[in-house]
Each structure stands twice: as structure tokens, then as C-alpha cells.
Design a protein around this motif. Structure first.
Motif, PDB file in Angstrom:
ATOM      1  N   ALA A  58       0.858  -1.190   0.000  1.00 45.90           N
ATOM      2  CA  ALA A  58       0.000   0.000   0.000  1.00 45.90           C
ATOM      3  C   ALA A  58       0.888   1.231   0.000  1.00 45.90           C
ATOM      4  O   ALA A  58       2.050   1.165   0.369  1.00 45.90           O
ATOM      5  N   GLY A  59       0.319   2.366  -0.442  1.00 42.90           N
ATOM      6  CA  GLY A  59       1.056   3.617  -0.434  1.00 42.90           C
ATOM      7  C   GLY A  59       1.823   3.838  -1.726  1.00 42.90           C
ATOM      8  O   GLY A  59       1.536   3.210  -2.745  1.00 42.90           O
ATOM      9  N   SER A  60       2.799   4.758  -1.676  1.00 40.34           N
ATOM     10  CA  SER A  60       3.598   5.022  -2.866  1.00 40.34           C
ATOM     11  C   SER A  60       4.979   5.520  -2.469  1.00 40.34           C
ATOM     12  O   SER A  60       5.173   6.048  -1.387  1.00 40.34           O
ATOM     13  N   GLN A  66       9.167  11.321  -9.708  1.00 40.44           N
ATOM     14  CA  GLN A  66       8.849  10.089 -10.438  1.00 40.44           C
ATOM     15  C   GLN A  66       8.313   9.039  -9.462  1.00 40.44           C
ATOM     16  O   GLN A  66       8.891   8.828  -8.398  1.00 40.44           O
ATOM     17  N   THR A  67       7.215   8.386  -9.826  1.00 44.71           N
ATOM     18  CA  THR A  67       6.670   7.343  -8.965  1.00 44.71           C
ATOM     19  C   THR A  67       7.468   6.062  -9.182  1.00 44.71           C
ATOM     20  O   THR A  67       7.560   5.563 -10.300  1.00 44.71           O
ATOM     21  N   LEU A  68       8.067   5.559  -8.107  1.00 45.51           N
ATOM     22  CA  LEU A  68       8.883   4.341  -8.215  1.00 45.51           C
ATOM     23  C   LEU A  68       8.088   3.099  -7.860  1.00 45.51           C
ATOM     24  O   LEU A  68       8.250   2.059  -8.470  1.00 45.51           O
ATOM     25  N   SER A  69       7.261   3.204  -6.827  1.00 45.62           N
ATOM     26  CA  SER A  69       6.512   2.033  -6.371  1.00 45.62           C
ATOM     27  C   SER A  69       5.078   2.391  -6.056  1.00 45.62           C
ATOM     28  O   SER A  69       4.808   3.410  -5.422  1.00 45.62           O
ATOM     29  N   LEU A  70       4.197   1.531  -6.534  1.00 48.54           N
ATOM     30  CA  LEU A  70       2.789   1.554  -6.153  1.00 48.54           C
ATOM     31  C   LEU A  70       2.423   0.095  -5.925  1.00 48.54           C
ATOM     32  O   LEU A  70       3.129  -0.784  -6.408  1.00 48.54           O
TER      33      LEU A  70
END
Lengths: 348, 221
Positions: A58-60, A66-70
Motif C-alpha cells: 500500500a502507499g507510494s 517520479q513514482t517508483l513504487s505503487l
């Protein structure tokens, strides 16, 4: 300054076991953050999530916008431009020191690569060892190679997983200061994981205390020490004892050692029962004081004595006393409180 | 016993030895390459791939080598005929080579797999953190270290293969043993020639084993 690294409401679990529990923190570019906690608190898992070795539930996680993890989506580890220094260094044993450092620079031109390797080996104080193999080096030297290797490709973020835990105490404190200087010189944003509070304070601009997958407080070392947000943090950071007391005014608390008023108001009602944190440096030795406590045990630290004192009620406090005040065990000595911040938590 | 006929026969025996060694070297190289891919397949997180690799290894380790050699001798021309529609002559050497490569790959795969697993997981992660893909990490970090560790085992397995190449006798390929045997039959001295062949196999295998043991000690340090 805006956040460079945003770790937002992140959770991670191994099967049913929650290891990281809705954790959030941010870091400004060029800052060094540190996650502090006892083993098994989830701090290494946070690093592994940042590096891209673990998916998040969960989360980000965002870096430089830049989004690395979702959940269900992540940029693979090799595409993150995040460097890592491993606890066991993980140097490549079949390559020389020079080739280890050059390893992340495969896309660079030969001339640039050689220049970068030379300047990094110089920076970590290993110039001239480029042709050695890792097994020929001491632990401290291997640690420096690992740092140089991780810094070489100019990572956007550097992760350090208990980087000094395999070194002896002297080397540890020297290297931690050195590594901080190197990171600052390279203007590298970094996150360090450790269980050693001194290391955290020596290296980091921001320190987070973790317990059972939760981040209890994320603050500058000074704030963490002097304004701990919870009893656990107060206990974990530094030494100290809790003494029961009663709130007598907006910034005043009465304990068995006497009433003490701080400069900052305490968030309690008058008459409420609280527990006051007393650090060893809060308890001063004062021959003129009428408050007496009996020396129960003492440890000589060279520049000071570390006394454990018994109050008339039988409760104990710790005191740091200049070393020329040498009192035998069993002798009552005068004490007085000297605090900048009054730290208290509701009594339970 | 009369060994005097051995010396004039040496050039012919040498030709047989060349066939044996050619077969050996090509089978080892092909087997190690194929075995490495099978090992990577077995270690893959893809269940289909790892299942396939596992089935391959278990299959070839459960049947006799002689059977594989004979089977490939018959099957390879048939298979090529079926694929190309033409009748392509394959020859004993090529079919034996394919048989050895595929059979030995199953054994090499297990050695390579153990070698890869002996390299700590941190090495792969270190390579990822430096921007390497899975392929680069394997090629540049894991396999070089793994091969260094498993070199003695691979060589030991290859010495066994050196002895097993003599099974090509079954399909009439003129390797060293077959040359010696036929020469001995022609000259009416089968015992002398077989004893000589046995001595040659022994000396070569024994020396090679000794060298591998020395190498193993050096690699440990």
C-alpha cells in the motif's frame, strides 16, 4: 524546499506478517536520513522497498517527482538509479577494486570512466589500490570500496544498510564522520539504516525511530533527543529514567526532587499525574542543595562519573557528574534539576 | 603377448584419438552451454520454465547413455527428414555429438545450478543496484564466480565423459577404442591392442584427475 524523496503511507508484508505499517517520511535533496531501530523493526525492509527489491502492499514511493513504487507496479531495481551499500559490502570477488568501482559505469566512455574511478578512489582514500582484489583489503577498506562503487554512477539516492556494523568501534566512529563528509561533498541524498544511535546522530540530518514496522518520529537528532514524541522514543534515544510528578502550572511539574518549571508550556492540565523524563545531564550535583540522593553505584568515564542515585522514595535517577566529584557508594549527595526542556508523558 | 605391432599402428590409433578428443571437446562445450541455460531455467521463477528444465534433467538422468546414443543415431536423421522433407545424411559423429551434448547437459545443469546457488543473493542485488539487468547480472557477476567455483566439478564430469565417449562403438564411429579394437582384430592381436587402449585411457584419465585435484586445492585458497 520541496521533498525529493516521498515515502507515503507505505505498507509491506511478508505473507501475513506486516513488516512496514503505513509509514511516511520525506527527505530534501542532499539530506541524509537515518532509520533507527532494533533488529526486526522493519528498517531494512524499508531500504529494500526503496531499492526495488520488494514490492509494496500500500502507499507510494516517489523520487524526484517520479513514482517508483505503487501496489502492483514498480520500476525495476536496475532502472531506479538508486545506489546501495550492503551490510556485507557484496563486493564482486572476481573483480579488482578498480573494476568493482567501474562496474556501474559501463555506459560511460573509457576516459570518463577512468577519471571517475580515480577520483572516487581518491575521495575514499584508496588511491593506488585499484589493482587489488577485495579479499586483499581490510574490512574498513572494503567498506570504502563499497561506498565508492555505489557512488560512482551518481545515484539519485544512496541507501546504506548497517554500513559499519562489521567494523570495530574506533573505525566505526571515524568512518561514519568520513562517510558523512563524502556524501555531503558529492551532494548525495542518502538513507542510512542502523541500530546504533551514535552512528545515526553522527551521520544524519533527519532520524526516524522505528518500532514494529511503524515510524514513531521523524525529526532532526536534536529534536529527537530533547523533544521525543513518545515514551518509547524517549526510552530508545539516550539514557534516562521516568519520575512520577504532578502538573502544578502551565510549564511546571512537581516531583519528589522538587518543582521544576521549563521554558516551554507542557500540554497537560494542572493537577494531572505525569511521568517526567530525566536524562543523566538533567540531574546536576550541587553540594548546596537540600535535596539529597544516595550514591548507589558509579561508573568512571574519565571526564565524568556516571552515578546511579537512590532517592528517598527508593526510585533511582542517573546523573552525569564532573569527574573531580568523587563520592563513595552509600554517601548522600545534593542534587538539583537543570533542564532546558521539560519532557513529560501522561502517567499510566 | 607381442606388442611390436602397436608402433606401426600408431598413426591410425592417433586418428581415432583425434575423433575421441574432438567429440569430447565439442560435447563438453555444447553440454556446458546447454546445461547453463537449463540451470537458469530451473532457477527461474517462471513455474513452466523451471518445470520443463526439471523434467529434462530428470529424464536424461534416468536413462542409460548407450540408449541415448543409439536412439539419436536412429532419430536424428528421421527428425531432419521430417523437418526438411529431404533425406539428409547425418553420420555417426554428428548424431553422437548431439546425443552426448544433450545427455551431459543434464549433468552439467545440476553442477551449474549448485554453483549459481552458492553465490550469495546479495551479489545479484548489488548488480541490480548498479543498474544491471538480470542478464547482465548473470553474465558479469554470477556466472563468472559460479564457474570459477565449479570448474573442478565440471572437469571431473568431463573426465567421466572422456571414458564414456567409447560407447560410440555401438554405432560404429571410429574413435580411439574402436580403432584399437578393429586394428587388433585385423592383426589377430585383440588382447594386446585392448590392453594398450586400456593403458592409454587410464594414463590420460588419471593424469587429468590429478591435475583437477591440484586445481581444486589452488582454487580453495
Amino acid at each position: 524546499m520541496s521533498a525529493f524523496l516521498e515515502f507515503d503511507q507505505v505498507s509491506h508484508a511478508y505473507s501475513q506478517q506486516t513488516v512496514v505499517d503505513t509509514m511516511s517520511f520525506t527527505l530534501v535533496e542532499g539530506e541524509i536520513g537515518c532509520l533507527l531501530g532494533s533488529s526486526g523493526c522493519g528498517k531494512t525492509t524499508v531500504l529494500r522497498c526503496l531499492a526495488g527489491f520488494e514490492p509494496i502492499r500500500a502507499g507510494s514511493i516517489r523520487l524526484a517527482g517520479q513514482t517508483l513504487s505503487l501496489p502492483g507496479h514498480q520500476v525495476p531495481a536496475h532502472a531506479r538509479q538508486i545506489g546501495m551499500v550492503f551490510q556485507d559490502y557484496a563486493l564482486f570477488p572476481h573483480l579488482t577494486v578498480g573494476d568493482n568501482v567501474a562496474f556501474g559505469l559501463r555506459r560511460w566512455s573509457r576516459a570518463e570512466r577512468l577519471r571517475r574511478v580515480a577520483s572516487l578512489l581518491d575521495l575514499v582514500g584508496l588511491a593506488g589500490l585499484a589493482r587489488s582484489y577485495p579479499h586483499e583489503l581490510s574490512g574498513g577498506q572494503q567498506q570504502r570500496v563499497a561506498l565508492a562503487r555505489a557512488l560512482a554512477p551518481r545515484p539519485r539516492l544512496l541507501l546504506l544498510d548497517e554500513p559499519f556494523s562489521n567494523l570495530d568501534v574506533d573505525l566505526r566512529s571515524r568512518l561514519s564522520a568520513e562517510v558523512r563528509a563524502i556524501l555531503k561533498q558529492e551532494n548525495t541524498t542518502a538513507i542510512l539504516v542502523t541500530h546504533d544511535q551514535h552512528e545515526a546522530f553522527a551521520m544524519a540530518d533527519r532520524v526516524g525511530v522505528m518500532q514494529a514496522g511503524r515510524l514513531l518520529q521523524w525529526a532532526a537528532p536534536y529534536t529527537l533527543y530533547h523533544q521525543p514524541a513518545s515514551r518509547f522514543v524517549a526510552d530508545f534515544i539516550g539514557q534516562g529514567v521516568f519520575l512520577p510528578g504532578v502538573v502544578t502550572g502551565p510549564a511546571c511539574i512537581e516531583t519528589e526532587i522538587g518543582e521544576f518549571c521549563g521554558a516551554v508550556p507542557v500540554p497537560f492540565d494542572v493537577g494531572q499525574r505525569v511521568e517526567v523524563l530525566l536524562r543523566p545531564d538533567d540531574v546536576q550535583h550541587d553540594d548546596a542543595s537540600s535535596r539529597k540522593a544516595v550514591v548507589e553505584s558509579k561508573v568512571f568515564r574519565g571526564s565524568e562519573f556516571h552515578y546511579t542515585l537512590a532517592l528517598p522514595s527508593g526510585r533511582r535517577v542517573l546523573a552525569e557528574v564532573p569527574s573531580h566529584h568523587d563520592h563513595p557508594v552509600g554517601e548522600p549527595i545534593g542534587i538539583r534539576l537543570e533542564m532546558d526542556h521539560l519532557i513529560a508523558f501522561p502517567a499510566h | 603377448m607381442d606388442f611390436s605391432q602397436i608402433v606401426p599402428a600408431l598413426p591410425a590409433l592417433m586418428e581415432g584419438m583425434v575423433v575421441t578428443l574432438k567429440l569430447l571437446v565439442m560435447a563438453v562445450l555444447g553440454g556446458v552451454v546447454l546445461g547453463t541455460f537449463i540451470a537458469l531455467g530451473r532457477l527461474s521463477s517462471n513455474a513452466f520454465l523451471s518445470g520443463l528444465a526439471k523434467a529434462y534433467v530428470n529424464y536424461f538422468r534416468s536413462i542409460p547413455l548407450l540408449l541415448v546414443i543409439i536412439w539419436f543415431y536412429l532419430a536424428v536423421p528421421m527428425l531432419l527428414n521430417w523437418i526438411t522433407g529431404d533425406f539428409v545424411p547425418v553420420g555417426a559423429f554428428a548424431s553422437c555429438l548431439v546425443a552426448f551434448m544433450m545427455f551431459e547437459a543434464a549433468y552439467y545443469a545440476e553442477i551449474v545450478r549448485a554453483g549459481i546457488q552458492a553465490i550469495s543473493r546479495g551479489q545479484v542485488n548489488a548488480a541490480y543496484a548498479l543498474g544491471m539487468t538480470y542478464g547482465q547480472a548473470m553474465r558479469l557477476v554470477i556466472l563468472p564466480q559460479a564457474f570459477r567455483k565449479m570448474l573442478p566439478l565440471l572437469l571431473q564430469q568431463s573426465i567421466i565423459l572422456f571414458q564414456d565417449t567409447s560407447l560410440v562403438y555401438a554405432v560404429g564411429l571410429m574413435d580411439f577404442l574402436n580403432s584399437a579394437r578393429s586394428r587388433g582384430d585385423i592383426l589377430g592381436q585383440p588382447h594386446e591392442f585392448l590392453i594398450f587402449a586400456g593403458a592409454v585411457y587410464f594414463v590420460i584419465s588419471y593424469c587429468a584427475s590429478y591435475i583437477v585435484k591440484r586445481l581444486q586445492k589452488r582454487l580453495v585458497v
